[in-house]
Design a protein around this motif. Structure first.
Motif, PDB file in Angstrom:
ATOM      1  N   ALA A  58      41.808  47.801  75.857  1.00 20.86           N
ATOM      2  CA  ALA A  58      42.934  46.967  76.255  1.00 20.86           C
ATOM      3  C   ALA A  58      44.020  47.817  76.901  1.00 20.86           C
ATOM      4  CB  ALA A  58      43.497  46.249  75.031  1.00 20.86           C
ATOM      5  N   PRO A  59      44.825  47.227  77.772  1.00 23.92           N
ATOM      6  CA  PRO A  59      45.966  47.981  78.323  1.00 23.92           C
ATOM      7  C   PRO A  59      47.015  48.200  77.240  1.00 23.92           C
ATOM      8  CG  PRO A  59      46.070  45.683  79.008  1.00 23.92           C
ATOM      9  CD  PRO A  59      44.750  45.864  78.302  1.00 23.92           C
ATOM     10  N   ALA A  60      47.988  49.038  77.533  1.00 23.59           N
ATOM     11  CA  ALA A  60      49.061  49.279  76.579  1.00 23.59           C
ATOM     12  C   ALA A  60      49.829  47.981  76.316  1.00 23.59           C
ATOM     13  CB  ALA A  60      50.002  50.344  77.113  1.00 23.59           C
ATOM     14  N   ASP A  61      50.426  47.899  75.143  1.00 23.01           N
ATOM     15  CA  ASP A  61      51.189  46.708  74.797  1.00 23.01           C
ATOM     16  C   ASP A  61      52.571  46.685  75.454  1.00 23.01           C
ATOM     17  OD1 ASP A  61      49.350  45.414  72.819  1.00 23.01           O
ATOM     18  OD2 ASP A  61      49.620  47.335  71.801  1.00 23.01           O
ATOM     19  N   PHE A  62      53.149  47.879  75.666  1.00 26.76           N
ATOM     20  CA  PHE A  62      54.486  47.978  76.262  1.00 26.76           C
ATOM     21  C   PHE A  62      54.538  49.177  77.207  1.00 26.76           C
ATOM     22  CE2 PHE A  62      55.013  45.843  72.198  1.00 26.76           C
ATOM     23  CZ  PHE A  62      55.818  44.760  72.537  1.00 26.76           C
ATOM     24  N   TRP A 344      48.792  52.285  87.174  1.00 22.74           N
ATOM     25  CA  TRP A 344      48.473  53.236  86.097  1.00 22.74           C
ATOM     26  C   TRP A 344      49.031  52.776  84.753  1.00 22.74           C
ATOM     27  CZ3 TRP A 344      45.722  57.859  85.937  1.00 22.74           C
ATOM     28  CH2 TRP A 344      45.134  58.253  87.156  1.00 22.74           C
ATOM     29  N   ALA A 345      50.248  52.275  84.745  1.00 21.83           N
ATOM     30  CA  ALA A 345      50.887  51.912  83.479  1.00 21.83           C
ATOM     31  C   ALA A 345      50.241  50.712  82.808  1.00 21.83           C
ATOM     32  CB  ALA A 345      52.369  51.639  83.701  1.00 21.83           C
ATOM     33  N   THR A 346      49.614  49.851  83.600  1.00 28.27           N
ATOM     34  CA  THR A 346      49.027  48.622  83.035  1.00 28.27           C
ATOM     35  C   THR A 346      47.505  48.681  82.961  1.00 28.27           C
ATOM     36  OG1 THR A 346      48.935  47.547  85.219  1.00 28.27           O
ATOM     37  CG2 THR A 346      50.959  47.265  83.934  1.00 28.27           C
ATOM     38  N   SER A 347      46.922  49.846  83.257  1.00 26.21           N
ATOM     39  CA  SER A 347      45.453  49.949  83.220  1.00 26.21           C
ATOM     40  C   SER A 347      44.933  49.965  81.787  1.00 26.21           C
ATOM     41  CB  SER A 347      45.002  51.227  83.939  1.00 26.21           C
ATOM     42  OG  SER A 347      45.262  51.145  85.311  1.00 26.21           O
ATOM     43  N   PRO A 348      43.780  49.350  81.526  1.00 28.54           N
ATOM     44  CA  PRO A 348      43.192  49.386  80.174  1.00 28.54           C
ATOM     45  C   PRO A 348      42.559  50.748  79.897  1.00 28.54           C
ATOM     46  CG  PRO A 348      41.781  48.155  81.675  1.00 28.54           C
ATOM     47  CD  PRO A 348      43.023  48.499  82.448  1.00 28.54           C
TER      48      PRO A 348
END
Length: 348
Positions: A58-62, A344-348
């Motif tokens: 999963a992608p990061a939560d925040f 990059w920040a929202t990649s799983p």
């Protein structure tokens, strides 16, 4: 970098010697900073292997956006009110808007991080001056009751960021992506690298991605210049001077910390005359590193280009550790900075 430290430059010695004063952070009006719990103990782990596997894909939560240096906010400027640090809502205005434009849900997951006194209280999501470790780690802070200016050690800022992430996210089962601009990238690297290695930092951090933008990982040209004139080079400036004790420890002892970080990526601009050497924004640990050559972004404009086109040209190293030993590879048809950061920040 492979230089070894002298015995005097241990982690503890740097932590004790490198800390001066510290300041607060602002919070965007649409955000409300969570209270730091005083009742957390050890980090809870997911109940079973299924939960662990789901978290891994999963992608990061925040997504945490960590601001950079306010060069003229010295202790004297703090005292006479001659400088007011920019708030995070101004500092990251275009990036925040870009996230919301791409996906309102991701926009709502942004958390801005500041660390200077006298910023508007509502302009950053969290003020690191107000962060305290939870029990049983309550006595772990390096310094207490100091003003937060550019005379506050980056080590201290990194420690407070680490405890804030641990308390509000890691210990509650959430993961985060860290995006640091300029000095903010060093703050993120300290938090990630020292956690689990130094007892005054958290035992672990659940960081999915760490991305730095125009960060002086091997020092900044402006810091070298300021260090050679009489008009002050405060603690943060000295720590960013090439060859400083802080950078030697960061790029050796702390650089391999927290191997759970899935992605590490450094992004710079060839027109960044604040950092100066394009290789400086590239080094530090394993992972990829690139700097833009067309467009050739400067230190600030890397945060402001909303283009969604894929027509940029970069010079890249697949392994950042080779930035000073190997020539970079040219990559064409690349995303622009805000688009790359979002990806990059929202990649799983």
């Amino acid at each position: 970098m492979t230089r070894s430290l002298t015995p005097a430059l241990t982690l503890s010695a740097l932590l004790l010697a490198g800390c001066a004063s510290v300041a607060p952070l602002p919070t965007p009006a649409a955000q409300t900073a969570p209270a730091v719990s005083d009742a957390l103990a050890a980090q809870p782990t997911p109940a079973d292997a299924t939960a662990l596997q789901a978290q891994a894909v999963a992608p990061a939560d925040f997504v945490l956006l960590i601001r950079g240096l306010e060069p003229f906010y010295s202790p004297s400027a703090h005292k006479d009110n001659s400088v007011t640090p920019a708030g995070c809502d101004t500092y990251f205005r275009d990036m925040i808007q870009y996230f919301y434009n791409q996906d309102a849900l991701w926009g709502s997951k942004l958390r801005t991080v500041g660390f200077y006194d006298k910023q508007a209280p509502s302009s950053c999501y969290v003020n690191l001056k107000d962060v305290r470790p939870p029990k049983p780690y309550s006595s772990n802070l390096l310094l207490e009751n100091r003003t937060f200016t550019n005379d506050t050690s980056i080590v201290q800022l990194g420690q407070r960021l680490a405890w804030w992430v641990y308390t509000n996210y890691t210990a509650k089962g959430y993961t985060v992506s860290l995006v640091g601009h300029s000095l903010g990238g060093l703050v993120a690297r300290v938090a990630v690298g020292a956690s689990g290695k130094d007892p005054r930092f958290p035992p672990t951090l659940a960081v999915k991605t760490m991305m730095t933008l125009n960060t002086p990982n091997n020092g900044a040209t402006f810091a070298s210049l300021a260090n050679n004139v009489t008009w002050s080079c405060n603690t943060q400036c000295k720590e960013m001077t090439p060859g400083s004790d802080f950078l030697r420890v960061l790029n050796t002892d702390w650089d391999s910390g927290n191997s759970g970080v899935k992605y590490r990526f450094n992004l710079g601009g060839s027109n960044d005359y604040v950092v100066g050497d394009t290789r400086s924004s590239a080094i530090g640990g394993t992972g990829s590193a690139c700097y833009y050559t067309n467009p050739s972004f400067d230190h600030g404009s890397i945060l402001t280009d909303p283009s969604g086109r894929e027509d940029a040209t970069m010079k890249c190293w697949n392994d950042r550790r080779t930035a000073y030993t190997q020539a970079p590879v040219t990559a064409t048809g690349q995303r622009h900075p805000l688009s790359s950061t979002f990806l990059w920040a929202t990649s799983p």
